[in-house]
Design a protein around this motif. Structure first.
Motif, PDB file in Angstrom:
ATOM      1  N   ARG A  55      30.384  55.357  21.618  1.00 38.99           N
ATOM      2  CA  ARG A  55      28.982  55.445  21.043  1.00 38.99           C
ATOM      3  C   ARG A  55      29.285  54.995  19.646  1.00 38.99           C
ATOM      4  O   ARG A  55      30.002  55.813  18.651  1.00 38.99           O
ATOM      5  CB  ARG A  55      28.777  56.870  21.213  1.00 38.99           C
ATOM      6  CG  ARG A  55      28.539  57.372  22.416  1.00 38.99           C
ATOM      7  CD  ARG A  55      28.250  59.071  22.581  1.00 38.99           C
ATOM      8  NE  ARG A  55      29.617  59.583  22.218  1.00 38.99           N
ATOM      9  CZ  ARG A  55      29.751  60.740  22.120  1.00 38.99           C
ATOM     10  NH1 ARG A  55      28.940  61.780  22.306  1.00 38.99           N
ATOM     11  NH2 ARG A  55      31.008  61.342  21.560  1.00 38.99           N
ATOM     12  N   ILE A  56      28.632  54.258  19.021  1.00 37.49           N
ATOM     13  CA  ILE A  56      28.864  53.731  17.529  1.00 37.49           C
ATOM     14  C   ILE A  56      27.489  53.722  16.841  1.00 37.49           C
ATOM     15  O   ILE A  56      26.115  53.300  17.455  1.00 37.49           O
ATOM     16  CB  ILE A  56      29.272  52.214  17.610  1.00 37.49           C
ATOM     17  CG1 ILE A  56      29.340  51.694  16.242  1.00 37.49           C
ATOM     18  CG2 ILE A  56      28.269  51.237  18.414  1.00 37.49           C
ATOM     19  CD1 ILE A  56      30.139  50.430  15.945  1.00 37.49           C
ATOM     20  N   GLY A  57      27.309  54.350  15.542  1.00 37.21           N
ATOM     21  CA  GLY A  57      26.387  54.260  14.796  1.00 37.21           C
ATOM     22  C   GLY A  57      26.402  53.401  13.558  1.00 37.21           C
ATOM     23  O   GLY A  57      27.405  53.161  13.109  1.00 37.21           O
ATOM     24  N   VAL A  58      25.383  52.543  13.577  1.00 37.77           N
ATOM     25  CA  VAL A  58      25.269  51.389  12.383  1.00 37.77           C
ATOM     26  C   VAL A  58      24.090  51.196  11.673  1.00 37.77           C
ATOM     27  O   VAL A  58      22.876  51.523  12.552  1.00 37.77           O
ATOM     28  CB  VAL A  58      25.770  50.189  13.262  1.00 37.77           C
ATOM     29  CG1 VAL A  58      24.844  49.761  14.093  1.00 37.77           C
ATOM     30  CG2 VAL A  58      25.901  48.978  12.115  1.00 37.77           C
ATOM     31  N   PRO A  59      23.908  51.270  10.664  1.00 36.31           N
ATOM     32  CA  PRO A  59      22.654  50.841   9.900  1.00 36.31           C
ATOM     33  C   PRO A  59      22.009  49.475  10.328  1.00 36.31           C
ATOM     34  O   PRO A  59      22.748  48.595  10.698  1.00 36.31           O
ATOM     35  CB  PRO A  59      22.823  50.760   8.397  1.00 36.31           C
ATOM     36  CG  PRO A  59      24.080  51.550   8.160  1.00 36.31           C
ATOM     37  CD  PRO A  59      24.917  51.359   9.314  1.00 36.31           C
ATOM     38  N   VAL A  75      24.785  51.926  21.077  1.00 36.18           N
ATOM     39  CA  VAL A  75      24.580  51.408  19.650  1.00 36.18           C
ATOM     40  C   VAL A  75      23.437  52.146  19.134  1.00 36.18           C
ATOM     41  O   VAL A  75      22.375  52.063  19.817  1.00 36.18           O
ATOM     42  CB  VAL A  75      24.443  50.117  19.489  1.00 36.18           C
ATOM     43  CG1 VAL A  75      24.067  49.880  17.875  1.00 36.18           C
ATOM     44  CG2 VAL A  75      25.425  49.009  19.915  1.00 36.18           C
ATOM     45  N   HIS A  76      23.633  53.330  18.047  1.00 38.56           N
ATOM     46  CA  HIS A  76      22.427  53.871  17.651  1.00 38.56           C
ATOM     47  C   HIS A  76      22.129  53.316  16.027  1.00 38.56           C
ATOM     48  O   HIS A  76      23.325  53.634  15.251  1.00 38.56           O
ATOM     49  CB  HIS A  76      22.789  55.525  17.514  1.00 38.56           C
ATOM     50  CG  HIS A  76      23.324  55.955  18.906  1.00 38.56           C
ATOM     51  ND1 HIS A  76      22.412  56.734  19.614  1.00 38.56           N
ATOM     52  CD2 HIS A  76      24.253  55.842  19.630  1.00 38.56           C
ATOM     53  CE1 HIS A  76      22.992  57.137  20.722  1.00 38.56           C
ATOM     54  NE2 HIS A  76      24.119  56.622  20.720  1.00 38.56           N
ATOM     55  N   CYS A  77      20.900  53.036  15.997  1.00 34.78           N
ATOM     56  CA  CYS A  77      20.776  52.457  14.461  1.00 34.78           C
ATOM     57  C   CYS A  77      20.096  53.529  13.778  1.00 34.78           C
ATOM     58  O   CYS A  77      19.042  54.126  14.183  1.00 34.78           O
ATOM     59  CB  CYS A  77      19.690  51.160  14.791  1.00 34.78           C
ATOM     60  SG  CYS A  77      20.565  49.804  15.227  1.00 34.78           S
ATOM     61  N   ARG A 120       7.007  49.227  -9.544  1.00 34.41           N
ATOM     62  CA  ARG A 120       6.578  50.098  -8.607  1.00 34.41           C
ATOM     63  C   ARG A 120       7.265  49.720  -7.334  1.00 34.41           C
ATOM     64  O   ARG A 120       7.376  48.705  -6.904  1.00 34.41           O
ATOM     65  CB  ARG A 120       4.910  50.020  -8.375  1.00 34.41           C
ATOM     66  CG  ARG A 120       4.270  48.352  -8.021  1.00 34.41           C
ATOM     67  CD  ARG A 120       3.081  48.315  -8.148  1.00 34.41           C
ATOM     68  NE  ARG A 120       2.572  47.127  -7.715  1.00 34.41           N
ATOM     69  CZ  ARG A 120       2.255  46.702  -6.315  1.00 34.41           C
ATOM     70  NH1 ARG A 120       2.048  47.735  -5.382  1.00 34.41           N
ATOM     71  NH2 ARG A 120       1.812  45.741  -5.987  1.00 34.41           N
ATOM     72  N   VAL A 121       7.366  50.705  -6.354  1.00 33.05           N
ATOM     73  CA  VAL A 121       8.053  50.738  -5.206  1.00 33.05           C
ATOM     74  C   VAL A 121       6.728  50.418  -4.295  1.00 33.05           C
ATOM     75  O   VAL A 121       6.075  51.344  -3.745  1.00 33.05           O
ATOM     76  CB  VAL A 121       8.763  51.853  -4.816  1.00 33.05           C
ATOM     77  CG1 VAL A 121       9.228  51.521  -3.195  1.00 33.05           C
ATOM     78  CG2 VAL A 121      10.014  52.083  -5.621  1.00 33.05           C
ATOM     79  N   ALA A 122       6.385  49.038  -4.130  1.00 30.34           N
ATOM     80  CA  ALA A 122       5.141  48.599  -3.365  1.00 30.34           C
ATOM     81  C   ALA A 122       5.453  48.753  -1.768  1.00 30.34           C
ATOM     82  O   ALA A 122       4.447  48.849  -1.019  1.00 30.34           O
ATOM     83  CB  ALA A 122       4.784  47.193  -3.763  1.00 30.34           C
ATOM     84  N   TYR A 123       6.720  48.646  -1.510  1.00 28.95           N
ATOM     85  CA  TYR A 123       7.115  48.682   0.150  1.00 28.95           C
ATOM     86  C   TYR A 123       8.249  49.503   0.278  1.00 28.95           C
ATOM     87  O   TYR A 123       9.432  49.234  -0.409  1.00 28.95           O
ATOM     88  CB  TYR A 123       7.283  47.084   0.663  1.00 28.95           C
ATOM     89  CG  TYR A 123       5.874  46.414   0.428  1.00 28.95           C
ATOM     90  CD1 TYR A 123       5.028  46.234   1.294  1.00 28.95           C
ATOM     91  CD2 TYR A 123       5.999  45.449  -0.726  1.00 28.95           C
ATOM     92  CE1 TYR A 123       3.902  45.363   1.175  1.00 28.95           C
ATOM     93  CE2 TYR A 123       4.704  44.971  -0.615  1.00 28.95           C
ATOM     94  CZ  TYR A 123       3.843  44.892   0.136  1.00 28.95           C
ATOM     95  OH  TYR A 123       2.929  43.966  -0.176  1.00 28.95           O
ATOM     96  N   SER A 124       8.367  50.326   1.436  1.00 29.95           N
ATOM     97  CA  SER A 124       9.407  51.161   1.581  1.00 29.95           C
ATOM     98  C   SER A 124       9.644  51.266   3.179  1.00 29.95           C
ATOM     99  O   SER A 124       8.927  51.448   3.754  1.00 29.95           O
ATOM    100  CB  SER A 124       9.144  52.606   0.882  1.00 29.95           C
ATOM    101  OG  SER A 124      10.501  53.481   1.128  1.00 29.95           O
ATOM    102  N   SER A 125      10.990  51.002   3.501  1.00 29.80           N
ATOM    103  CA  SER A 125      11.519  50.943   5.005  1.00 29.80           C
ATOM    104  C   SER A 125      12.680  51.305   5.197  1.00 29.80           C
ATOM    105  O   SER A 125      13.726  51.090   4.374  1.00 29.80           O
ATOM    106  CB  SER A 125      10.954  49.617   5.416  1.00 29.80           C
ATOM    107  OG  SER A 125      11.308  49.560   7.049  1.00 29.80           O
ATOM    108  N   PRO A 126      13.156  51.668   6.079  1.00 28.57           N
ATOM    109  CA  PRO A 126      14.503  52.089   6.491  1.00 28.57           C
ATOM    110  C   PRO A 126      15.142  50.782   7.136  1.00 28.57           C
ATOM    111  O   PRO A 126      16.374  50.724   7.314  1.00 28.57           O
ATOM    112  CB  PRO A 126      14.462  53.273   7.740  1.00 28.57           C
ATOM    113  CG  PRO A 126      13.167  52.961   8.243  1.00 28.57           C
ATOM    114  CD  PRO A 126      12.288  52.442   7.355  1.00 28.57           C
ATOM    115  N   SER A 127      14.370  49.625   7.309  1.00 28.20           N
ATOM    116  CA  SER A 127      14.779  48.470   8.215  1.00 28.20           C
ATOM    117  C   SER A 127      14.833  47.329   7.360  1.00 28.20           C
ATOM    118  O   SER A 127      13.885  46.993   6.415  1.00 28.20           O
ATOM    119  CB  SER A 127      13.689  48.233   9.212  1.00 28.20           C
ATOM    120  OG  SER A 127      13.878  46.754   9.613  1.00 28.20           O
TER     121      SER A 127
END
Length: 289
Positions: free
Chosen positions: A102-106, A132-134, A213-220
């Motif tokens: 089991r591997i975690g990766v951004p 794989v856990h993102c 300004r932070v116009a767009y924010s995402s974890p992806s």
């Protein structure tokens, strides 16, 4: 019911020689590959053609040799049979070659590094299942106590834990054909908090007196890349993740230098097996490229 004792079998050594001839382009090189004499290889193929298949497998035109239609059909089956033969021996002789890791990766590193790593690992460990856990690095750090065996995370230089895979520059990126970096306030597309790239980017702009300004924010990363490619904003991520169609903004464009980052490999205490160690080795090698 068919009596299996009446079925004719094919010696896998005959198949191995047959595949070697195809792969090496002739009897001479195949003989070296299977550690036999050329005459022995010729006798094996004669036996395969006359006694087993009862069809010619090769056509000879002068010095050129090519497969017949029956030869092409047999080649596909031969490769599968030999693969299964090797797989069975590996499982029976080396039970540690099976299992799960089991591997975690951004999301950041999935497309850039993971395909090559998983491909090379599967060639060595074909029967090991990989989960794989993102997730962002901050989440992976909190999950490191039990439900993951390995994690790849991003850390600030000087604050690394685990094994450093590589250090990389953090850079400002923009689409080649767009200029949102000329806007005021500057539109940014950044990873969600907590993210040190986001923190450093905002702090650097504030110190430089640049409105933003932070116009767009995402974890992806894929989402941020889409926003940047559309010419909607400027972002900041590692140089190794910059894709074609984007350019790096520097001090000559009015953008301050950002701190470098480290990519590190974490191993969960107590999570040890040959498969886990094997995947860790492939990860270390994969991040060298």
């Amino acid at each position: 019911m068919m009596d299996i004792t009446m079925l004719q079998t094919i010696d896998h050594e005959l198949l191995r020689t047959f595949v070697a001839i195809v792969d090496h382009g002739g009897f001479t090189r195949a003989a070296e590959a299977v550690n036999r004499t050329q005459s022995a290889v010729s006798m094996q193929i004669k036996r395969l053609e006359e006694d087993v298949i009862q069809r010619p497998l090769f056509e000879r035109e002068g010095r050129t040799m090519r497969l017949t239609s029956e030869g092409n059909t047999l080649l596909s089956y031969a490769r599968r049979i030999l693969d299964l033969h090797g797989e069975a021996l590996n499982v029976l002789r080396t039970p540690d070659m099976v299992g799960r890791v089991r591997i975690g990766v951004p999301d950041d590193y999935v497309m850039r590094f993971l395909p090559g790593i998983l491909k090379s690992f599967s060639q060595t460990w074909p029967l090991v299942d990989v989960e794989v856990h993102c997730a962002p690095s901050s989440e992976l750090l909190s999950r490191q106590k039990g439900n993951l065996d390995l994690s790849i995370v991003t850390r600030e230089v000087g604050h690394e834990i685990g094994e450093i895979l590589r250090q990389d520059e953090t850079v400002w990126v923009v689409a080649d054909s767009h200029s949102p970096y000329r806007q005021t306030p500057l539109p940014l597309a950044l990873f969600e908090d907590p993210c040190f790239c986001r923190r450093h980017a905002c702090n650097a702009l504030a110190r430089a007196g640049r409105q933003y300004r932070v116009a767009y924010s995402s974890p992806s990363l894929a989402t941020l890349q889409a926003v940047v490619s559309a010419g909607l904003a400027v972002s900041a991520w590692m140089r190794s993740l910059v894709t074609p169609g984007m350019r790096i903004l520097g001090e000559e464009d009015g953008f301050p230098t950002l701190p470098d980052a480290s990519i590190v490999l974490l191993r969960t205490p107590g999570a040890h097996s040959p498969a886990i160690d094997g995947l860790a080795s492939h990860i270390i090698e994969g991040f060298k490229n």
